[in-house]
Scaffold this motif. Structure first.
Motif, mmCIF file in Angstrom:
data_model
loop_
_atom_site.group_PDB
_atom_site.id
_atom_site.type_symbol
_atom_site.label_atom_id
_atom_site.label_comp_id
_atom_site.label_asym_id
_atom_site.label_seq_id
_atom_site.Cartn_x
_atom_site.Cartn_y
_atom_site.Cartn_z
ATOM 1 N N SER A 148 1.000 -1.119 -0.043
ATOM 2 C CA SER A 148 0.002 0.444 -0.299
ATOM 3 C C SER A 148 1.029 1.194 -0.023
ATOM 4 N N LEU A 149 1.875 1.496 -1.014
ATOM 5 C CA LEU A 149 3.238 2.151 -1.169
ATOM 6 C C LEU A 149 2.724 3.266 -2.057
ATOM 7 N N GLU A 150 1.488 2.960 -3.153
ATOM 8 C CA GLU A 150 1.592 3.519 -3.956
ATOM 9 C C GLU A 150 1.398 5.210 -4.595
ATOM 10 N N GLY A 151 0.652 5.323 -3.604
ATOM 11 C CA GLY A 151 0.826 6.620 -2.898
ATOM 12 C C GLY A 151 1.699 7.735 -2.646
ATOM 13 N N PHE A 152 2.676 6.500 -2.822
ATOM 14 C CA PHE A 152 3.898 7.466 -1.415
ATOM 15 C C PHE A 152 5.185 7.286 -2.483
ATOM 16 N N ALA A 153 4.668 6.687 -4.058
ATOM 17 C CA ALA A 153 6.411 6.490 -4.454
ATOM 18 C C ALA A 153 7.673 7.266 -5.268
ATOM 19 N N GLU A 154 6.297 8.578 -5.225
ATOM 20 C CA GLU A 154 7.877 9.733 -5.529
ATOM 21 C C GLU A 154 8.224 10.439 -4.256
ATOM 22 N N GLN A 155 7.414 10.033 -2.814
ATOM 23 C CA GLN A 155 7.873 11.171 -1.210
ATOM 24 C C GLN A 155 9.551 10.462 -0.814
ATOM 25 N N ASP A 156 9.848 11.748 -0.570
ATOM 26 C CA ASP A 156 11.703 11.144 0.173
ATOM 27 C C ASP A 156 10.572 11.094 1.311
ATOM 28 N N ASN A 157 11.943 9.327 1.041
ATOM 29 C CA ASN A 157 11.472 8.740 2.653
ATOM 30 C C ASN A 157 11.654 9.193 3.906
ATOM 31 N N ARG A 158 12.375 10.719 3.943
ATOM 32 C CA ARG A 158 12.143 10.558 5.509
ATOM 33 C C ARG A 158 11.021 11.249 6.209
ATOM 34 N N LYS A 159 10.169 11.985 4.926
ATOM 35 C CA LYS A 159 8.848 12.460 5.171
ATOM 36 C C LYS A 159 7.855 11.588 5.583
ATOM 37 N N LEU A 160 7.579 10.397 5.466
ATOM 38 C CA LEU A 160 6.616 9.336 5.541
ATOM 39 C C LEU A 160 6.655 9.191 6.524
ATOM 40 N N SER A 161 5.065 8.684 7.528
ATOM 41 C CA SER A 161 4.486 8.394 8.555
ATOM 42 C C SER A 161 4.720 7.292 8.989
ATOM 43 N N GLY A 162 5.314 6.676 10.425
ATOM 44 C CA GLY A 162 5.507 5.788 11.195
ATOM 45 C C GLY A 162 4.849 4.432 10.279
ATOM 46 N N GLY A 163 3.733 4.805 10.235
ATOM 47 C CA GLY A 163 3.132 3.915 9.458
ATOM 48 C C GLY A 163 3.545 3.206 7.771
ATOM 49 N N GLN A 164 3.642 4.743 7.329
ATOM 50 C CA GLN A 164 3.921 4.520 6.154
ATOM 51 C C GLN A 164 5.505 3.777 6.097
ATOM 52 N N ARG A 165 6.842 4.240 6.749
ATOM 53 C CA ARG A 165 7.734 4.583 7.204
ATOM 54 C C ARG A 165 8.027 2.315 7.301
ATOM 55 N N GLN A 166 6.744 1.877 8.398
ATOM 56 C CA GLN A 166 7.387 -0.073 8.849
ATOM 57 C C GLN A 166 6.522 -0.705 7.293
ATOM 58 N N ARG A 167 5.795 -0.005 6.439
ATOM 59 C CA ARG A 167 5.406 -0.634 5.112
ATOM 60 C C ARG A 167 6.306 -0.745 4.101
ATOM 61 N N LEU A 168 7.101 0.689 4.575
ATOM 62 C CA LEU A 168 8.042 0.842 3.349
ATOM 63 C C LEU A 168 9.165 0.048 4.039
ATOM 64 N N TYR A 169 9.799 -0.323 5.178
ATOM 65 C CA TYR A 169 10.905 -1.557 5.554
ATOM 66 C C TYR A 169 10.317 -3.016 5.469
ATOM 67 N N LEU A 170 8.845 -3.256 5.391
ATOM 68 C CA LEU A 170 8.062 -4.448 5.068
ATOM 69 C C LEU A 170 9.074 -5.154 2.958
ATOM 70 N N ALA A 171 8.434 -3.942 2.461
ATOM 71 C CA ALA A 171 9.287 -3.558 1.215
ATOM 72 C C ALA A 171 9.606 -3.649 0.534
ATOM 73 N N LEU A 172 10.651 -3.510 1.713
ATOM 74 C CA LEU A 172 11.871 -3.075 1.271
ATOM 75 C C LEU A 172 12.470 -4.812 1.649
ATOM 76 N N ALA A 173 11.783 -5.244 2.868
ATOM 77 C CA ALA A 173 12.490 -6.609 3.028
ATOM 78 C C ALA A 173 11.564 -7.768 1.795
ATOM 79 N N LEU A 174 10.478 -7.853 1.042
ATOM 80 C CA LEU A 174 9.709 -8.110 0.330
ATOM 81 C C LEU A 174 10.552 -7.781 -0.994
ATOM 82 N N VAL A 175 11.513 -7.510 -1.388
ATOM 83 C CA VAL A 175 11.586 -7.126 -3.025
ATOM 84 C C VAL A 175 12.599 -7.749 -3.245
ATOM 85 N N ASN A 176 12.724 -8.656 -3.023
ATOM 86 C CA ASN A 176 13.573 -10.508 -3.436
ATOM 87 C C ASN A 176 12.826 -11.690 -3.151
ATOM 88 N N ASP A 177 11.656 -10.755 -2.957
ATOM 89 C CA ASP A 177 10.327 -11.890 -2.841
ATOM 90 C C ASP A 177 11.002 -13.373 -2.104
#
Length: 293
Positions: A116-145
């Motif tokens: 659920s990060l489509e709406g924040f694709a071009e946003q600077d990672n430093r400006k993400l909220s706590g929940g958005q940042r945790q979802r990004l961390y999860l996405a980074l862990a999933l990128v290699n399937d």
């Protein structure tokens, strides 16, 4: 059946302490396995050895029956409690950077949609909220399937709504038959997500099984909870009692008998609540109530 990930008699010694003392775990493919314990129990060190990040003093970790090797890093995803990301990179660029570390990756658009990060694709990672940042961390862990995913206290600090949303993400990952190792301090989270759990204390596994089986093993009956002002249990009170500043909890296997005893003592039942034991109760029963450093 051979476990997907197996820890065999893991020991980790430091000069002044043995952090992990003979831990053995077998994690089956497709399950969500929870590792719980108070601060200092040894769970973080155990997970770091299972991730291949810390060398055990003795014992072994096996993935698909073989020792961990360089191929293991391509099969595993790790979401740390926090990850330092490069300044000025957008969400998409962070994912592209991490994808460059692996031979096989999922399409970045698919990973962003999954988390659920489509709406924040071009946003600077430093400006993400706590929940958005945790979802990004999860996405980074999933990128290699990955076939195996480690989640280290992934919802710490999130508000209830963000935590529930994150649980839904983890359930969607489970539905894809991924294997998950979850560490958490939230017992409700472990009960909601984990197929099996292990509880650690002082470097050892002290209980292991499904949440439901462990509750049945350690508790018979329910808790009756009364306002503290309504009842001060005498020393000869025949049932197990746990008192806080606001409530008195009475553990009983026979509700009617206990209620009769309370009424015979002219205890007001106003505000009475009946509660089934929870993983919180089990955790405190097994590890104690003293505050850990």
């Amino acid at each position: 059946m051979t476990a997907l990930l197996e820890a065999q008699d893991l020991v980790k010694r430091y000069p002044k302490v043995t952090a992990v003392d003979g831990v053995s775990l077998a994690i089956e493919a497709g399950e969500c396995f929870g590792l719980l314990g108070p601060n200092g129990a040894g769970k973080t060190t155990t997970v770091e050895m299972m991730e291949g990040l810390t060398e055990p003093s003795s014992g072994a970790v096996r993935f698909r029956g073989a020792p961990l090797d360089r191929h293991f890093k391509q099969e595993v995803g790790i979401q740390f409690q926090s990850t330092t990301l490069q300044d000025f990179l957008s969400t998409r660029e962070c994912l592209e950077l991490f994808a460059s570390f692996y031979k096989r990756t999922l399409p970045i658009a698919d990973v962003m949609r999954m988390c659920s990060l489509e709406g924040f694709a071009e946003q600077d990672n430093r400006k993400l909220s706590g929940g958005q940042r945790q979802r990004l961390y999860l996405a980074l862990a999933l990128v290699n399937d990955p076939q195996l995913l480690f989640l280290d206290e992934p919802t710490t600090g999130l508000d209830p709504q963000a935590r529930q949303n994150f649980w839904d993400l983890i359930r969607s990952i489970k539905a894809r038959r991924k294997t998950i190792v979850l560490t958490t301090h939230y017992m409700e989270e472990a009960y909601a997500l984990c197929d099996r759990i292990a509880i650690m204390d002082r470097g050892r596994i002290i209980a292991q099984g499904t949440p439901e089986a462990l509750l049945l093993e350690h508790f018979e009956g329910v808790w009756l909870e009364l306002p503290r002002a309504a009842f001060s249990p005498p020393p000869d009170f025949p049932w197990k009692v746990h008192a806080t500043e606001e409530t008195v909890g009475i553990h009983t296997a026979n509700v009617n008998e206990t209620l009769r005893a309370l009424m015979a003592r002219q205890v007001s039942l106003d505000g009475l609540r009946v509660k089934s034991p929870t993983l919180d109760d089990l955790f405190l029963e097994l590890t104690g109530r003293e505050l850990r450093a």
